[in-house]
Design a protein around this motif. Structure first.
Motif, mmCIF file in Angstrom:
data_model
loop_
_atom_site.group_PDB
_atom_site.id
_atom_site.type_symbol
_atom_site.label_atom_id
_atom_site.label_comp_id
_atom_site.label_asym_id
_atom_site.label_seq_id
_atom_site.Cartn_x
_atom_site.Cartn_y
_atom_site.Cartn_z
ATOM 1 N N PHE A 81 -24.711 -36.177 -56.413
ATOM 2 C CA PHE A 81 -23.487 -35.759 -57.083
ATOM 3 C C PHE A 81 -22.327 -36.626 -56.633
ATOM 4 O O PHE A 81 -22.436 -37.372 -55.671
ATOM 5 C CB PHE A 81 -23.169 -34.292 -56.754
ATOM 6 C CG PHE A 81 -24.226 -33.313 -57.171
ATOM 7 C CD1 PHE A 81 -24.398 -32.963 -58.495
ATOM 8 C CD2 PHE A 81 -25.051 -32.729 -56.218
ATOM 9 C CE1 PHE A 81 -25.378 -32.056 -58.876
ATOM 10 C CE2 PHE A 81 -26.030 -31.823 -56.578
ATOM 11 C CZ PHE A 81 -26.190 -31.486 -57.917
ATOM 12 N N LYS A 82 -21.226 -36.519 -57.356
ATOM 13 C CA LYS A 82 -19.947 -37.020 -56.869
ATOM 14 C C LYS A 82 -19.311 -35.908 -56.038
ATOM 15 O O LYS A 82 -19.793 -34.783 -56.019
ATOM 16 C CB LYS A 82 -19.038 -37.403 -58.039
ATOM 17 C CG LYS A 82 -19.630 -38.430 -58.989
ATOM 18 C CD LYS A 82 -19.882 -39.745 -58.298
ATOM 19 C CE LYS A 82 -20.412 -40.781 -59.282
ATOM 20 N NZ LYS A 82 -20.742 -42.064 -58.611
ATOM 21 N N ALA A 83 -18.211 -36.235 -55.369
ATOM 22 C CA ALA A 83 -17.499 -35.229 -54.583
ATOM 23 C C ALA A 83 -16.218 -34.839 -55.300
ATOM 24 O O ALA A 83 -15.454 -35.696 -55.745
ATOM 25 C CB ALA A 83 -17.185 -35.757 -53.185
ATOM 26 N N GLY A 84 -16.001 -33.524 -55.418
ATOM 27 C CA GLY A 84 -14.744 -33.020 -55.927
ATOM 28 C C GLY A 84 -13.853 -32.611 -54.774
ATOM 29 O O GLY A 84 -14.312 -32.434 -53.636
ATOM 30 N N PHE A 85 -12.556 -32.447 -55.061
ATOM 31 C CA PHE A 85 -11.600 -32.145 -53.989
ATOM 32 C C PHE A 85 -10.488 -31.251 -54.515
ATOM 33 O O PHE A 85 -9.996 -31.424 -55.638
ATOM 34 C CB PHE A 85 -10.991 -33.438 -53.442
ATOM 35 C CG PHE A 85 -9.847 -33.222 -52.485
ATOM 36 C CD1 PHE A 85 -10.082 -33.102 -51.127
ATOM 37 C CD2 PHE A 85 -8.540 -33.129 -52.944
ATOM 38 C CE1 PHE A 85 -9.031 -32.894 -50.239
ATOM 39 C CE2 PHE A 85 -7.485 -32.928 -52.070
ATOM 40 C CZ PHE A 85 -7.733 -32.809 -50.719
ATOM 41 N N MET A 86 -10.096 -30.299 -53.705
ATOM 42 C CA MET A 86 -8.854 -29.565 -53.942
ATOM 43 C C MET A 86 -8.323 -29.060 -52.612
ATOM 44 O O MET A 86 -9.083 -28.816 -51.682
ATOM 45 C CB MET A 86 -9.053 -28.411 -54.926
ATOM 46 C CG MET A 86 -9.963 -27.301 -54.451
ATOM 47 S SD MET A 86 -9.937 -25.878 -55.607
ATOM 48 C CE MET A 86 -10.510 -26.650 -57.113
ATOM 49 N N ASN A 87 -6.999 -28.984 -52.537
ATOM 50 C CA ASN A 87 -6.366 -28.447 -51.341
ATOM 51 C C ASN A 87 -5.786 -27.085 -51.684
ATOM 52 O O ASN A 87 -5.033 -26.948 -52.636
ATOM 53 C CB ASN A 87 -5.270 -29.385 -50.838
ATOM 54 C CG ASN A 87 -4.694 -28.934 -49.509
ATOM 55 O OD1 ASN A 87 -3.711 -28.223 -49.457
ATOM 56 N ND2 ASN A 87 -5.327 -29.371 -48.426
ATOM 57 N N ILE A 88 -6.174 -26.057 -50.928
ATOM 58 C CA ILE A 88 -5.743 -24.701 -51.213
ATOM 59 C C ILE A 88 -5.162 -24.075 -49.959
ATOM 60 O O ILE A 88 -5.337 -24.591 -48.851
ATOM 61 C CB ILE A 88 -6.909 -23.822 -51.735
ATOM 62 C CG1 ILE A 88 -7.999 -23.681 -50.658
ATOM 63 C CG2 ILE A 88 -7.509 -24.422 -53.001
ATOM 64 C CD1 ILE A 88 -9.122 -22.739 -51.034
ATOM 65 N N THR A 89 -4.455 -22.987 -50.138
ATOM 66 C CA THR A 89 -3.935 -22.217 -49.001
ATOM 67 C C THR A 89 -4.441 -20.793 -49.125
ATOM 68 O O THR A 89 -4.312 -20.168 -50.183
ATOM 69 C CB THR A 89 -2.401 -22.232 -48.982
ATOM 70 O OG1 THR A 89 -1.947 -23.589 -48.868
ATOM 71 C CG2 THR A 89 -1.872 -21.435 -47.797
ATOM 72 N N TYR A 90 -5.039 -20.293 -48.044
ATOM 73 C CA TYR A 90 -5.557 -18.937 -48.033
ATOM 74 C C TYR A 90 -5.063 -18.247 -46.777
ATOM 75 O O TYR A 90 -5.330 -18.694 -45.656
ATOM 76 C CB TYR A 90 -7.089 -18.940 -48.058
ATOM 77 C CG TYR A 90 -7.704 -17.561 -48.037
ATOM 78 C CD1 TYR A 90 -7.750 -16.778 -49.187
ATOM 79 C CD2 TYR A 90 -8.207 -17.024 -46.862
ATOM 80 C CE1 TYR A 90 -8.297 -15.504 -49.172
ATOM 81 C CE2 TYR A 90 -8.767 -15.755 -46.831
ATOM 82 C CZ TYR A 90 -8.799 -14.998 -47.987
ATOM 83 O OH TYR A 90 -9.343 -13.731 -47.965
ATOM 84 N N ASN A 91 -4.291 -17.168 -46.971
ATOM 85 C CA ASN A 91 -3.724 -16.425 -45.831
ATOM 86 C C ASN A 91 -3.035 -17.354 -44.832
ATOM 87 O O ASN A 91 -3.277 -17.294 -43.623
ATOM 88 C CB ASN A 91 -4.805 -15.606 -45.130
ATOM 89 C CG ASN A 91 -5.191 -14.351 -45.909
ATOM 90 O OD1 ASN A 91 -4.674 -14.111 -46.994
ATOM 91 N ND2 ASN A 91 -6.102 -13.573 -45.373
ATOM 92 N N ASN A 92 -2.212 -18.243 -45.377
ATOM 93 C CA ASN A 92 -1.406 -19.188 -44.590
ATOM 94 C C ASN A 92 -2.232 -20.255 -43.882
ATOM 95 O O ASN A 92 -1.727 -20.941 -42.987
ATOM 96 C CB ASN A 92 -0.551 -18.447 -43.549
ATOM 97 C CG ASN A 92 0.452 -17.504 -44.183
ATOM 98 O OD1 ASN A 92 1.096 -17.854 -45.170
ATOM 99 N ND2 ASN A 92 0.571 -16.300 -43.637
#
Length: 466
Positions: free
Chosen positions: A115-126
């Motif tokens: 596969f290729k790599a996907g990316f996202m930056n998230i914030t969960y409970n600070n």
């Protein structure tokens, strides 16, 4: 991977040479001050300097470039006959040219999975998290290595703590190109469907991996490892711990290290809670993401290795623990390192760190933790990776390795490409054979034999019998 030289500065070096030659040959009064020829030459010098910023990015190579340009402009404006000024301008031109020819960094390697790599930056409970996951959606932009401004701020903070007051603009110039480096992960890409036939796992669940970075690093600093794992069908949650770097670096006591370790472990356990509740990813992927929590893995390097070990010691939800040259000094020998884990354990130790930092008892503590797992019914593997450095596990060894070598923080820079490939391959095989292998075979010894057979041909990687 391959070497990347800063050839975008070559036109500037040519212009500097022409200006220097003209000044030396035509050093009479008619050529002094702001005459038309000098103004044109100065504009040309400044333009080529600006061009390097937009073509390749400023770097360490830019520092002698700026100094040489400054002295050339001084010579043109003042018409000085000072041999010292001529000499300084010529010296920094030579340094500039030499760095163009010999200073390089390595490209970040592409993922090796199907596969290729996907990316996202998230914030969960600070807690800020970079998520790396399998995708086939390549119609998105590549994510940046320095995803947030505070990543570069960490570099400045550490430099200030270790070296004293460092002009901020010097570090901004030296690290400018790295702020634009793309990692091989597509930001905002769609998660590959678990019904995709390319997924070999029969239960159609993603194995989650929590990754903990080293002190002063950030959640994208190990993109080579995270991308590789994502491309092989795993989902990686790389935590941004946002450490109080000044507190840890300036007050080097175990009490301080333990204090911030508690915070780090809490952040990792917060992520585990979110994974269990199922609400950590549902919004980002517009629906629930099925996870194999019975194979939950935690992984970390250096201080992140201590974080991973401490989390595995405290939380039985961790089923696999991978420690990459861990800094285990903050963990109590009797109460923590001798405790039996409820998880499998892999320790990859660098060749040089124990000898460089004997007071940290790197090897002694790693072996104590590994040997304490005897007869616990789990897989335990321990290896000292030959010809590796403490920095061999992180991306910065690839793009700042020559600076690390000059500061004696890396010994085997010429072998960093091979070492990075070795490390990622051994981790991926561990995930495939030891972690995924539980589906097919619960026999601990058989899975260990299969893993040792799979890595037998990898140079500089040998495992001690525990």
């Amino acid at each position: 991977m391959g070497r990347v030289y800063h050839y975008s500065s070559l036109p500037s070096a040519i212009v500097q040479f022409l200006c220097l030659s003209r000044i030396i040959i035509s050093s009479d009064a008619s050529n002094s001050g702001l005459n038309q020829a000098n103004i044109f030459a100065m504009l040309l010098l400044i333009s080529t300097l600006a061009l390097t910023r937009y073509v390749g990015g400023w770097s360490v190579v830019t520092l002698p470039h700026i100094i040489c340009t400054f002295f050339l402009i001084m010579l043109m404006v003042t018409n000085s006959q000072s041999v010292l000024l001529y000499g300084v301008a010529a010296l920094f031109w030579i340094i500039h040219l030499a760095m163009i020819c010999f200073y390089y960094h390595y490209e970040l390697p592409k993922p090796t999975g199907r596969f290729k790599a996907g990316f996202m930056n998230i914030t969960y409970n600070n807690v800020s998290i970079s998520v790396f996951y399998p995708t086939e959606d390549i119609n998105k932009p590549l994510a940046k290595l320095f995803h947030a401004n505070h990543y570069l701020e960490n570099v400045y903070t550490i430099a200030t703590c270790l070296l004293g007051r460092v002009p901020r603009f010097l570090l901004a110039i030296a690290n400018h190109y790295s702020t634009n480096l793309p990692i091989h992960a597509y930001e905002g890409a769609r998660l590959t469907s678990l019904d995709d036939p390319s997924f070999e796992n029969t239960d159609k669940k993603l194995i989650p991996i929590i990754f903990s970075h080293g002190l002063g690093a950030h959640c994208n600093a190990y993109s080579t490892i995270c991308n590789t794992l994502a491309s092989h069908g795993y989902i990686v949650f790389s935590v941004d711990h946002s450490d109080d770097i000044v507190g840890v670096v300036t007050d080097r006591t175990l009490q301080v290290a333990k204090k911030y370790l508690v915070k780090r472990v809490s952040q990792c356990r917060t992520i585990i809670d979110g994974l269990e509740k199922g609400n950590l990813l549902s919004e980002q992927f517009n629906g629930p993401v099925l996870l194999a929590l019975d194979k939950l893995t935690i992984m970390g390097h250096s201080y992140g290795g201590a974080t991973s070990a401490a989390t595995a010691i405290q939380d039985s939800r961790i089923k696999n623990c991978v420690l990459l040259d861990p800094y285990l000094e903050p963990l109590d020998k009797k109460e923590e390192l001798e405790k039996k884990l409820s998880s499998n354990l892999l320790i990859l130790e660098s060749d040089t760190w124990d000898a460089k930092r004997p007071h940290l008892e790197i090897r002694l503590r790693n072996k104590l933790l590994a040997k304490s797992q005897a007869q616990n019914g789990k897989v335990t593997l321990y290896s000292v990776v030959g010809r590796s450095d403490h920095t061999s596990f992180a991306d910065n060894a690839l793009f700042t390795g020559q600076l690390l070598k000059a500061s004696k923080l890396i010994k085997y820079y010429g072998e960093i490409e091979e070492m990075m490939s070795l490390i990622t391959s051994s981790i991926q095989k561990y995930m495939k054979i030891i972690v995924e292998g539980q589906r097919e075979n619960n026999d601990v010894n058989l899975r260990m034999e299969r893993y040792l057979e799979a890595v037998k041909g990898i140079p500089n990687l040998s495992f001690e019998t525990i």
